[in-house]
Scaffold this active site. Structure first.
Site, mmCIF file in Angstrom:
data_model
loop_
_atom_site.group_PDB
_atom_site.id
_atom_site.type_symbol
_atom_site.label_atom_id
_atom_site.label_comp_id
_atom_site.label_asym_id
_atom_site.label_seq_id
_atom_site.Cartn_x
_atom_site.Cartn_y
_atom_site.Cartn_z
ATOM 1 N N LYS A 275 0.839 -1.197 0.000
ATOM 2 C CA LYS A 275 0.000 0.000 0.000
ATOM 3 C C LYS A 275 0.879 1.254 0.000
ATOM 4 C CE LYS A 275 -3.836 -1.846 2.780
ATOM 5 N NZ LYS A 275 -4.913 -1.636 1.811
ATOM 6 N N ASP A 286 -7.300 -3.186 10.906
ATOM 7 C CA ASP A 286 -7.851 -4.123 9.929
ATOM 8 C C ASP A 286 -8.321 -5.431 10.582
ATOM 9 O OD1 ASP A 286 -8.612 -4.492 7.306
ATOM 10 O OD2 ASP A 286 -6.692 -5.327 6.660
ATOM 11 N N GLU A 347 -6.421 -9.489 0.865
ATOM 12 C CA GLU A 347 -6.065 -10.619 1.732
ATOM 13 C C GLU A 347 -7.186 -11.043 2.672
ATOM 14 O OE1 GLU A 347 -5.580 -7.583 2.498
ATOM 15 O OE2 GLU A 347 -6.193 -7.509 4.579
ATOM 16 N N ARG A 349 -10.350 -11.523 2.272
ATOM 17 C CA ARG A 349 -11.242 -12.548 1.716
ATOM 18 C C ARG A 349 -10.579 -13.927 1.744
ATOM 19 N NH1 ARG A 349 -11.405 -9.080 -3.717
ATOM 20 N NH2 ARG A 349 -11.090 -7.505 -2.104
HETATM 21 N N1 BES Z 1 -8.040 -3.707 4.616
HETATM 22 C C1 BES Z 1 -8.229 -3.287 3.278
HETATM 23 C C2 BES Z 1 -9.533 -2.509 3.084
HETATM 24 C C3 BES Z 1 -9.645 -1.194 3.805
HETATM 25 C C4 BES Z 1 -9.320 -0.016 3.171
HETATM 26 C C5 BES Z 1 -10.143 -1.146 5.092
HETATM 27 C C6 BES Z 1 -9.453 1.182 3.832
HETATM 28 C C7 BES Z 1 -10.285 0.064 5.750
HETATM 29 C C8 BES Z 1 -9.930 1.230 5.121
HETATM 30 C C9 BES Z 1 -8.256 -4.489 2.347
HETATM 31 O O1 BES Z 1 -7.471 -5.567 2.737
HETATM 32 C C10 BES Z 1 -7.738 -4.032 1.033
HETATM 33 O O2 BES Z 1 -6.593 -3.694 0.964
HETATM 34 N N2 BES Z 1 -8.590 -4.036 0.026
HETATM 35 C C11 BES Z 1 -8.216 -3.605 -1.275
HETATM 36 C C12 BES Z 1 -8.706 -4.624 -2.256
HETATM 37 C C13 BES Z 1 -8.150 -4.453 -3.643
HETATM 38 C C14 BES Z 1 -6.676 -4.761 -3.670
HETATM 39 C C15 BES Z 1 -8.898 -5.368 -4.581
HETATM 40 C C16 BES Z 1 -8.876 -2.251 -1.512
HETATM 41 O O3 BES Z 1 -9.998 -2.048 -1.061
HETATM 42 O O4 BES Z 1 -8.247 -1.403 -2.136
HETATM 43 ZN ZN ZN Z 2 -7.104 -5.727 4.736
HETATM 44 MN MN MN Z 3 -5.484 -5.400 2.057
#
Ligand code: BES
Ligand code: ZN
Ligand code: MN
Length: 497
Positions: A275, A286, A347, A349
């Site tokens: 990220k 998370d 991750e 899911r």
């Molecule tokens: N933990 C994140 C989602 C998240 C984002 C939670 C912001 C709280 C605040 C999750 O694991 C994630 O990174 N999701 C990605 C999925 C993508 C790579 C398909 C996302 O939402 O960008």
């Molecule tokens: Zn996550």
């Molecule tokens: Mn993630």
């Protein structure tokens, strides 16, 4: 941790400390309030006129050391019309009432009475719940007090009410829920260097004191079960992944349990698909889904809920490393289905795929509800007010929606369907872990659905509500403890014998 807030219930006769009373439109006060303020003469009406205070909802009037009343302060909180209040507004008013007392107050009395008279015991307990949640602070790591910080270490909070014994009894139920919410908030607020999977599992084990059975599965046990998806996420971390199973058996012996499953990613860097730096610190939260499940199990056990419930949380840390999984890797889940990793940041899911299958197979639950801070896309869709709900069962969806309206932890139903399911078909495996650019929250939900069989199931995407959500009258902390009240209400209304 919260300043210790001691809640007690008394009569209306001898208020102590800052006195907070409620007032309806047109300065309508309840009888006990009128009696308490009678020594003020016409001061209240003159002050109200001077401040144009009429008792409208959201307004308040503040009298410091009012002559005639031997109290440091009197706060009158406007509530508008009582018959326009929803049940969940009573909890909110408890938060507002405590919020109106000055920060330095060590003793506060709140009159549990509206214009037409004293509140019922469960309404008094709802006021107390709101106040208790409003009083929560997480300042475990603040070692210095600012000079102007006069907050007391202990707050005595008295609720004046008509029937103290009944109020105490009702409070025992709400206190169990409050403690569960506070536990969830504490877990979410903790930083990831302190709260890694092993430590999270240890803290969960404290539930045994309430009669909850707690089992902790380590990596070796999960390998034996074939949980390749969960283990793949954690393989780049120095901290060992854990799966914690909690069981509360307050219902009929042998009756099928209800099940709650939580995403417990103690820190989500994104892994190899790392990220950006901006805001990454928030990813200590998370594990809000897992925290909610632990808080809920605490609440159910503490109030001795009459049902059988299972809580299961997949605890991992998603790190980039020489041992971390790569985009393109293919993992085999416990169900036998394979998943191609397109993005290691999708991750949550993967963790849930294995935990959902495990719980479904082992416990044959009446229904499963999972909670997860799963996608940024759900925040784009719904902001911070509603959680996204994906559900394969209309009855369960309806019950969750109603529990949401009743508690204020609201859910908005999102679609599932074969057209969306296609998004995650893979060239190389049974599925891939991301869809395309659009409908990201739905693609994630479709993946989960492939692991729940025919069991009634709901997935709550709480990325927008579990942490960093807006401050409310009952929460001033970064972590909300979202979901504990919602699910406690769901089971209380429909699944307790
Ligand atoms: N933990 C994140 C989602 C998240 C984002 C939670 C912001 C709280 C605040 C999750 O694991 C994630 O990174 N999701 C990605 C999925 C993508 C790579 C398909 C996302 O939402 O960008
Ligand atoms: Zn996550
Ligand atoms: Mn993630």
């Amino acid at each position: 941790m919260a300043a210790a807030l001691k809640v007690s219930f008394t009569g209306f006769a001898h208020p102590r400390g800052v006195l907070v009373v409620f007032c309806e439109d047109n300065l309508k006060l309840g009888p006990a309030t009128q009696r308490a303020l009678s020594s003020l003469g016409d001061l209240f009406r003159r002050a109200a006129a001077a401040d144009r205070f009429t008792g409208k909802s959201g307004s308040s009037l503040d009298l410091v050391a009012p002559s005639g009343l031997n109290l440091p302060r009197l706060v009158i909180v406007g509530i508008g019309k009582q018959n326009e209040l929803k049940p969940r507004d009573i909890v909110r008013l408890g938060g507002i009432a405590l919020g109106k007392a000055p920060a330095a107050a060590a003793t506060v009395t709140i009159f549990a009475e509206f214009g037409s008279g004293a509140l019922k015991a469960d309404q008094v307990a709802d006021l107390a719940l709101g106040a208790r949640l409003r009083g929560y602070r997480f300042d475990l790591y603040k070692t210095k007090r600012k000079d102007d910080d006069e907050r007391p270490n202990k707050i005595e909070l008295h609720f004046a009410c008509a029937n103290t014994a009944a109020a105490e009894k009702a409070w025992a139920q709400n206190e169990a829920i409050a403690d569960g919410i506070v536990l969830a908030r504490d877990l979410v607020n903790e930083p990831a260097n302190v709260l890694y999977p092993g430590e999270f599992a240890r803290r969960t084990s404290a539930l045994t004191k309430l009669g909850v059975g707690v089992e902790v599965l380590d990596v070796a046990a999960m390998k034996k079960l074939g949980m390749g998806a969960l283990l793949g996420v954690g393989q780049g971390s120095a901290h060992e992944s854990k799966l914690v199973i909690m069981r509360w058996n307050g219902g009929k012996r042998g009756a099928d349990p209800v099940a709650f499953i939580g995403k417990g990613v103690c820190f989500d860097t994104g892994g190899i698909s790392i990220k950006p730096a901006q805001g990454m610190e928030d990813m200590k939260g998370d594990m809000a889904g897992a925290a909610c499940v632990v808080g809920l199990m605490h609440a159910l056990a503490a109030r001795k809920a009459k049902l059988n419930a299972v809580g299961a949380i997949g605890l991992v840390e998603n790190m980039p490393d020489g041992k971390a999984q790569r985009p393109g890797d293919i993992v085999k889940t416990m169900s036998g289905q394979t998943i191609e990793i397109i993005n290691t940041d999708a991750e949550g899911r993967l963790v849930l795929a294995d935990v959902l299958h495990y719980v479904n197979k082992r416990f044959k639950p009446k229904f499963m509800v999972n909670l997860a801070t799963l996608t940024g896309a759900i925040i784009v869709a719904l902001g911070h007010e509603y959680a996204g709900m994906f559900c394969n069962d209309d009855k369960l969806a309806d019950r969750l929606s109603k529990a949401g309206e009743a508690t204020g932890e609201r859910v908005w139903r999102m679609p599932l369907g074969p057209e969306y399911d296609k998004m995650i078909d893979s060239k190389f495996a049974d599925m891939k872990n991301t869809g395309g650019r659009w409908g990201g929250a739905i693609a994630a939900a479709q993946l989960l659905q492939r692991f729940v069989g025919k069991t009634p199931w709901a997935h709550l995407d709480i990325a927008g509500t579990g942490m960093d959500s807006p401050q409310t009258d009952i929460n001033k902390s970064w972590a909300s403890g979202w979901g504990v009240r919602l699910l406690d209400r769901l089971v209380e209304d429909h699944y307790e014998r």
